[in-house]
Design a protein around this motif. Sequence first.
Motif, PDB file in Angstrom:
ATOM      1  N   PHE A  68       0.846  -1.200   0.000  1.00  0.00           N
ATOM      2  CA  PHE A  68       0.000   0.000   0.000  1.00  0.00           C
ATOM      3  C   PHE A  68       0.878   1.245   0.000  1.00  0.00           C
ATOM      4  CE2 PHE A  68      -2.687   3.203   2.229  1.00  0.00           C
ATOM      5  CZ  PHE A  68      -3.692   3.282   1.278  1.00  0.00           C
ATOM      6  N   MET A  69       1.943   1.217   0.801  1.00  0.00           N
ATOM      7  CA  MET A  69       2.999   2.223   0.740  1.00  0.00           C
ATOM      8  C   MET A  69       4.227   1.492   0.216  1.00  0.00           C
ATOM      9  SD  MET A  69       1.418   4.903   1.932  1.00  0.00           S
ATOM     10  CE  MET A  69       2.688   6.072   2.360  1.00  0.00           C
ATOM     11  N   ASP A  70       4.386   1.468  -1.094  1.00  0.00           N
ATOM     12  CA  ASP A  70       5.339   0.554  -1.737  1.00  0.00           C
ATOM     13  C   ASP A  70       6.731   1.173  -1.807  1.00  0.00           C
ATOM     14  OD1 ASP A  70       6.228  -1.738  -2.902  1.00  0.00           O
ATOM     15  OD2 ASP A  70       5.281  -1.400  -4.841  1.00  0.00           O
ATOM     16  N   PHE A  71       7.418   1.137  -0.650  1.00  0.00           N
ATOM     17  CA  PHE A  71       8.770   1.666  -0.567  1.00  0.00           C
ATOM     18  C   PHE A  71       9.740   0.746  -1.300  1.00  0.00           C
ATOM     19  CE2 PHE A  71       6.757   4.035   2.741  1.00  0.00           C
ATOM     20  CZ  PHE A  71       7.553   5.153   2.999  1.00  0.00           C
ATOM     21  N   ARG A  72      10.586   1.343  -2.153  1.00  0.00           N
ATOM     22  CA  ARG A  72      11.672   0.635  -2.825  1.00  0.00           C
ATOM     23  C   ARG A  72      12.983   1.234  -2.309  1.00  0.00           C
ATOM     24  NH1 ARG A  72      10.216  -3.777  -4.196  1.00  0.00           N
ATOM     25  NH2 ARG A  72       8.895  -3.297  -2.425  1.00  0.00           N
ATOM     26  N   ASP A 121       6.830   3.394  -5.413  1.00  0.00           N
ATOM     27  CA  ASP A 121       6.156   3.030  -6.661  1.00  0.00           C
ATOM     28  C   ASP A 121       4.647   3.174  -6.542  1.00  0.00           C
ATOM     29  OD1 ASP A 121       8.419   2.539  -8.111  1.00  0.00           O
ATOM     30  OD2 ASP A 121       8.425   0.375  -7.792  1.00  0.00           O
ATOM     31  N   HIS A 122       4.132   3.033  -5.317  1.00  0.00           N
ATOM     32  CA  HIS A 122       2.698   3.213  -5.055  1.00  0.00           C
ATOM     33  C   HIS A 122       2.568   3.823  -3.677  1.00  0.00           C
ATOM     34  CE1 HIS A 122      -1.310   2.057  -3.519  1.00  0.00           C
ATOM     35  NE2 HIS A 122      -1.699   2.080  -4.779  1.00  0.00           N
ATOM     36  N   CYS A 123       1.956   4.981  -3.601  1.00  0.00           N
ATOM     37  CA  CYS A 123       1.718   5.634  -2.308  1.00  0.00           C
ATOM     38  C   CYS A 123       0.217   5.727  -2.109  1.00  0.00           C
ATOM     39  CB  CYS A 123       2.359   7.017  -2.261  1.00  0.00           C
ATOM     40  SG  CYS A 123       2.041   7.866  -0.689  1.00  0.00           S
ATOM     41  N   GLY A 124      -0.324   4.782  -1.349  1.00  0.00           N
ATOM     42  CA  GLY A 124      -1.758   4.777  -1.107  1.00  0.00           C
ATOM     43  C   GLY A 124      -2.229   6.039  -0.415  1.00  0.00           C
ATOM     44  N   ALA A 125      -1.383   6.595   0.453  1.00  0.00           N
ATOM     45  CA  ALA A 125      -1.757   7.828   1.148  1.00  0.00           C
ATOM     46  C   ALA A 125      -1.914   8.976   0.158  1.00  0.00           C
ATOM     47  CB  ALA A 125      -0.702   8.168   2.193  1.00  0.00           C
ATOM     48  N   LEU A 126      -1.013   9.059  -0.824  1.00  0.00           N
ATOM     49  CA  LEU A 126      -1.131  10.095  -1.847  1.00  0.00           C
ATOM     50  C   LEU A 126      -2.412   9.937  -2.647  1.00  0.00           C
ATOM     51  CD1 LEU A 126      -0.024  12.415  -3.624  1.00  0.00           C
ATOM     52  CD2 LEU A 126       1.151  10.657  -4.979  1.00  0.00           C
ATOM     53  N   LEU A 127      -2.708   8.716  -3.065  1.00  0.00           N
ATOM     54  CA  LEU A 127      -3.908   8.489  -3.860  1.00  0.00           C
ATOM     55  C   LEU A 127      -5.176   8.790  -3.067  1.00  0.00           C
ATOM     56  CD1 LEU A 127      -2.848   5.242  -5.752  1.00  0.00           C
ATOM     57  CD2 LEU A 127      -2.628   7.622  -6.473  1.00  0.00           C
ATOM     58  N   SER A 166       0.930  15.188 -13.744  1.00  0.00           N
ATOM     59  CA  SER A 166      -0.014  14.636 -12.767  1.00  0.00           C
ATOM     60  C   SER A 166       0.090  13.125 -12.611  1.00  0.00           C
ATOM     61  CB  SER A 166      -1.443  15.008 -13.151  1.00  0.00           C
ATOM     62  OG  SER A 166      -1.769  14.490 -14.431  1.00  0.00           O
ATOM     63  N   ASP A 167       0.701  12.441 -13.604  1.00  0.00           N
ATOM     64  CA  ASP A 167       0.853  10.983 -13.525  1.00  0.00           C
ATOM     65  C   ASP A 167       2.308  10.577 -13.263  1.00  0.00           C
ATOM     66  OD1 ASP A 167       1.877  11.776 -15.955  1.00  0.00           O
ATOM     67  OD2 ASP A 167       0.901  10.176 -17.126  1.00  0.00           O
ATOM     68  N   ARG A 168       3.090  11.442 -12.668  1.00  0.00           N
ATOM     69  CA  ARG A 168       4.518  11.189 -12.478  1.00  0.00           C
ATOM     70  C   ARG A 168       4.750   9.926 -11.667  1.00  0.00           C
ATOM     71  NH1 ARG A 168       9.154  15.496 -10.446  1.00  0.00           N
ATOM     72  NH2 ARG A 168      10.929  14.119 -10.844  1.00  0.00           N
ATOM     73  N   GLN A 169       5.719   9.130 -12.120  1.00  0.00           N
ATOM     74  CA  GLN A 169       6.162   7.933 -11.419  1.00  0.00           C
ATOM     75  C   GLN A 169       7.672   7.981 -11.264  1.00  0.00           C
ATOM     76  OE1 GLN A 169       4.471   5.549 -10.039  1.00  0.00           O
ATOM     77  NE2 GLN A 169       2.397   5.876 -10.819  1.00  0.00           N
ATOM     78  N   PRO A 170       8.244   7.513 -10.155  1.00  0.00           N
ATOM     79  CA  PRO A 170       7.539   7.089  -8.944  1.00  0.00           C
ATOM     80  C   PRO A 170       6.877   8.275  -8.253  1.00  0.00           C
ATOM     81  CG  PRO A 170       9.885   7.216  -8.520  1.00  0.00           C
ATOM     82  CD  PRO A 170       9.713   7.443  -9.995  1.00  0.00           C
ATOM     83  N   HIS A 171       6.007   7.978  -7.298  1.00  0.00           N
ATOM     84  CA  HIS A 171       5.249   9.044  -6.658  1.00  0.00           C
ATOM     85  C   HIS A 171       6.146  10.045  -5.929  1.00  0.00           C
ATOM     86  CE1 HIS A 171       1.277   6.521  -6.572  1.00  0.00           C
ATOM     87  NE2 HIS A 171       1.594   6.952  -7.762  1.00  0.00           N
TER      88      HIS A 171
END
Length: 408
Positions: free
Chosen positions: A91-95, A109-115, A161-166
């Motif tokens: 959910f908070m995909d720390f790399r 790669d995925h920040c559920g809190a941001l979304l 607005s779709d920048r990766q990683p978050h």
Amino acid sequence: MPSRYHHLSRAQLAVLVPELLLIGHLIDRAGMPFCLEAWGEDQMTQVAIEEWAGASPIYTRRMQRALAFEGDDVPTIFKGMQLDIGAPPQFMDFRYSVTDRWHGGFHLDHCGALLDVEPMGPGMVKNMCHDIEDPTFDATAVATNPRARMRPIHRPPRTPSDRQPHCAWTVDIEPDSPEVQPIPALAVNERSHAATLVLDGIDPAQDGLADYSGALVSDFDFGAFSHSALVRMADEVVLQNHLLNLSFHLAVRQRAADDDATFHRVVSRQLIGHAGVAAERLHKAMGLGDTPQDAAYLIELHPLMNPQPYTEFSRDGETVTVSRSLAHEDAGWLSLCTPDTPDALRSIVRAVNPYLDVEIAGTDTDWTARVVLTDTAARESGEVAVTKFSKGAAFQFEPRKSLPLFVK
């Protein structure tokens, strides 16, 4: 005294622990809407900062001791983050990356809190990703090395607005950096029973890993650990839940001052929303049915009633009994559950079946609750509905391969 999670199989525990980490993360989601309603955006932000900074150094050190990975370097910081309700896996995909003992970095790669907050606009994103993250990341470092600094390479609001990683951050420990100073609430929380609770040690003779003293890994493999280690992890993670909640109570009391009605309204609504969403996730993860007995068993598994030395709890079929405990003395969640205030328990059992209810009798600290089947389905509470705004409420974990991370 054995943990209430001791009876679960090793495979069940490997499912339960990441669930408990994500459930702990949702405490914040359950409480912030009511802080926003009571005091506005700026004070809500300050509550969030104090909530995390007043708890994470305590529970990070507890987990380091439990799993034998105490240290003062960057890999130690990252190991702690992998077992922190502030950074639940996936959910908070720390790399993570490690340059040497004193330098590294991570990106999400995925920040559920941001979304969760992006739909609220760039102002709320800045509150979380700047105003809250800067002091709370430093507070996370206090547990391992007060000279550590986590600094952004880039972070939201996202452009484009779709920048990766978050987001992406560096983590550096320099000998001449001034030490980060803890917030005053940390010393208060350190005196709680939740902070000082002694739990059973891990049996090193069982199959599977008994600690995390080896290499830092990319994705924490819960299934690689022994039954005993997973039981201890589960108990430590539910203590993280309680410590974060106690820190939340301190921050709310600071703003409510002598207004007991506002204080109790905010903390009670947080508990009701969190209890229901946590119950839904646990019910699904553990594959439980929809009977009164299933609901009573779910209460037994819930963070509200754990760990064993912290709460005095027993279950007999569809009936649960609570006695005065250390949790009551800390004046946290359990003190909000009484015969006159049954809504948190109702929130749990209705996650199993909307036709269920609880009948409670006794005093504020010593009571018995029986789960009963009714003829009418209850509507979902507003508190649960608000908490479900977070995508974490319905997030699904996926299989991952755990690989060691080496110095570049």
